[in-house]
Design a protein around this motif. Sequence first.
Motif: not given
Length: 150
Positions: A7, A38, A40, A67, A70, A105, A115
């Motif tokens: 992340s 990663n 969100g 995110r 994706d 993303p 993202a």
Amino acid sequence: MPRSSYSLSLSEAKRIVEAGEAKAASIGVAYNIAVVDNGGALIAFVRQDDALIGSIDLAIGKAVTARIFDKRTSDLAAMAQPGAPLFGIEQSNGGKVVIFGGGLPVKIDGQIVGAVGASAGSVEQDIAVAEAAAAAISGPTEGRIRDNDR
């Protein structure tokens, strides 16, 4: 066995925001820029002086949407038109899905690590700011935060 995923770190998110701010300055529009990890979750946000208040939630929503699906939000927009395969998707997830350009993303080594969402200008400008922001991050995943390290 738990899967390991990477992340964005806070320092990386700050670099993303700074790159987005620089692009916004180059086009002369004050921006709202959001970065999510990663999963969100919001990790960085900036509202430049005089950026549209109504674009705050849009920037965050674009980042989260990019995110959780994706996909670039501009790609979702095309797929969400009447007669298209994802028509009505913006009504999912409590109606918080944003389906116009400016969210994408962030990938490192081909793996999605978060993202970014940008909002305040035209759709084309929002996309340009988000792309410039995401381009600030590159390099190997080695040494980055893994979900199971949190």
